[in-house]
Design an enzyme around this catalytic site. Sequence first.
Site, short mmCIF file in Angstrom:
data_model
loop_
_atom_site.label_atom_id
_atom_site.label_comp_id
_atom_site.label_asym_id
_atom_site.label_seq_id
_atom_site.Cartn_x
_atom_site.Cartn_y
_atom_site.Cartn_z
N ASP A 155 -13.22 5.19 2.90
CA ASP A 155 -13.08 6.64 2.72
C ASP A 155 -14.00 7.44 3.63
OD1 ASP A 155 -11.29 6.02 0.64
OD2 ASP A 155 -12.95 5.85 -0.77
N GLY A 174 -6.13 3.97 2.03
CA GLY A 174 -5.48 5.28 1.93
C GLY A 174 -5.97 6.13 3.08
N HIS A 175 -5.22 6.14 4.18
CA HIS A 175 -5.66 6.88 5.36
C HIS A 175 -4.95 8.22 5.41
CE1 HIS A 175 -7.00 2.87 7.39
NE2 HIS A 175 -7.76 3.24 6.38
N SER A 212 -16.57 15.36 13.24
CA SER A 212 -15.42 16.03 12.66
C SER A 212 -15.92 17.13 11.72
CB SER A 212 -14.57 15.00 11.92
OG SER A 212 -13.62 15.66 11.12
N VAL A 213 -15.35 18.33 11.88
CA VAL A 213 -15.85 19.48 11.12
C VAL A 213 -14.77 20.12 10.25
CG1 VAL A 213 -17.77 20.02 12.67
CG2 VAL A 213 -15.50 20.96 13.17
N GLY A 214 -13.72 19.36 9.94
CA GLY A 214 -12.64 19.89 9.09
C GLY A 214 -11.51 18.89 9.08
N LYS A 238 -11.47 7.66 8.32
CA LYS A 238 -10.97 6.93 9.50
C LYS A 238 -9.56 7.38 9.89
CE LYS A 238 -11.55 2.94 7.47
NZ LYS A 238 -12.21 3.41 6.23
N GLN A 269 -10.76 0.14 4.78
CA GLN A 269 -11.95 0.01 3.93
C GLN A 269 -13.22 0.20 4.80
OE1 GLN A 269 -9.46 -2.77 3.35
NE2 GLN A 269 -8.56 -1.22 2.07
P1 IMP Z 1 -9.34 -4.14 -3.97
O1 IMP Z 1 -9.41 -4.04 -2.50
O2 IMP Z 1 -8.18 -3.40 -4.58
O3 IMP Z 1 -9.43 -5.55 -4.44
O4 IMP Z 1 -10.64 -3.40 -4.57
C1 IMP Z 1 -11.95 -3.90 -4.39
C2 IMP Z 1 -12.95 -2.76 -4.22
O5 IMP Z 1 -12.71 -2.12 -2.98
C3 IMP Z 1 -12.83 -1.67 -5.28
O6 IMP Z 1 -14.12 -1.13 -5.53
C4 IMP Z 1 -11.97 -0.61 -4.61
O7 IMP Z 1 -12.19 0.67 -5.14
C5 IMP Z 1 -12.47 -0.73 -3.19
N1 IMP Z 1 -11.49 -0.30 -2.18
C6 IMP Z 1 -10.40 -0.99 -1.77
N2 IMP Z 1 -9.76 -0.31 -0.82
C7 IMP Z 1 -10.45 0.82 -0.61
C8 IMP Z 1 -10.30 1.91 0.30
O8 IMP Z 1 -9.39 1.98 1.13
N3 IMP Z 1 -11.25 2.90 0.21
C9 IMP Z 1 -12.29 2.83 -0.66
N4 IMP Z 1 -12.48 1.82 -1.51
C10 IMP Z 1 -11.58 0.82 -1.49
#
Ligand code: IMP
Length: 431
Positions: A20, A47-48, A420-422, A23, A231
């Site tokens: 988060d 989640g991009h 990045s500013v927004g 990226k 991630q």
């Molecule tokens: P999993 O990848 O679903 O097995 O989750 C393992 C850990 O990674 C958990 O704490 C999730 O919240 C975290 N996690 C997995 N994918 C993301 C991501 O894209 N952004 C932030 N945290 C993530």
Amino acid sequence: MSLRSKRGKTDCVIGLQWGDEGKGKIVDFLSEKRDLVVRYQGGSNAGHTVMANGEEFIFHLIPTGILHRNVKCVIGQGVVFDPEKFFEEVEVLRSHGVRIEGRLFVSRRVHVVFPYHKALDSLRERHAGEKKIGTTSLGIGPAYSDKSARLGIRLCDLIDRTTFEVLLAQNLKEKNALIRSAYKGRGFSFKELYERYADYGKRLVPFLCDCGEIVRDALKKGKKVLFEGAQGTLLDIDNGTYPFVTSSSTGVDGIASGAGVSPQVIGRVFGVLKAYATRVGGGPHPTEESGEVGNLLRERGGEYGATTGRPRRCGWLDCVSAKYAADLNDVDSLIITKLDVLTGLKRLKVAVAYRIGSKEVREFPCQVSALWKAKPVYIEVPGWSEEIGGARRFSQLPKNARNYIRLIEKLVGRPVSIISVGSSREQVIGR
Ligand code: IMP
């Protein structure tokens, strides 16, 4: 400074926190001048988020570069691939008039995520009680476990009906027994899964590729390639805050195996660092602020999970973990995101060390038991009150914002190349 003396021809975007970091926006920004964008690990847990032409897109599996029509995108074999999510994203893109044909490819070696992986993920979490990881429940851990246990089903197996039948039967026998006996769950019907997933296999044939070959071919032709990490480094299976991690290699080290290329092709590494720290799910987060500051960052920064909607745990920037992650990936430069979210805070804190018991440590500890006890040692600097969303040059930032950036450079030991500013594409400062 970077240890690598030779430069390859590719760029990599890696998260330096717990995911988060923003990226999605950065990959979208950098993709404009690239020919090929490759995802190499993770799955639909990512989640991009990208704001393009006033519209918000959230990608979970498909590389963010897909919004640039001259860019080709590949999902490499290090990804665990959920066909259902893939086709949902394809539909969204098509409904926005984004052409997919001839531009989007999936490695035939990716491992497929099945409903029993998701069920096992949820059941294990439910039964773990207080020890739960807080996963996304999307089957990521169980799918990677099957891959390592050599039980996984790859896309090349899925499209071969006989192989698929044998592998699915073998897997379901084991998974159904486990679900029913250990978790008192319901289990899955072979017939229903076989038909549904064989159909996905058929629909996926036009997308199948050899990821490594596509990358090598592009490089031979002098094209520009970008590897998109998902991630963040602190969620890496080997180097993160284990066991509160995801199940893949989220750093630069995951690229070679996950995309099927030699590590020699790795060129510039961009490390993305949000101007403050967030984490979603369980696990230690030394600079977490549960009170007013945490709430303010969450609301101003829209810090809710792009995949699960869960509120993110917000806090001050942690340069102990950021330096660890930057060194681990040997990043050439840092990209600082969401600097605008800090506007209006009178004083800003940055962690420079941890106090653990009677000791002050500057190295990031490997045991979560130490991290749970770690109390950040902060330095405090003055904030700024001016809105900075319109700044396009470093010199247009308020003095205290410039000093904040310089402080990060000093503490992490790497230069900042982009700020990045927004949320929109244009709100970027290149240095
Ligand atoms: P999993 O990848 O679903 O097995 O989750 C393992 C850990 O990674 C958990 O704490 C999730 O919240 C975290 N996690 C997995 N994918 C993301 C991501 O894209 N952004 C932030 N945290 C993530």
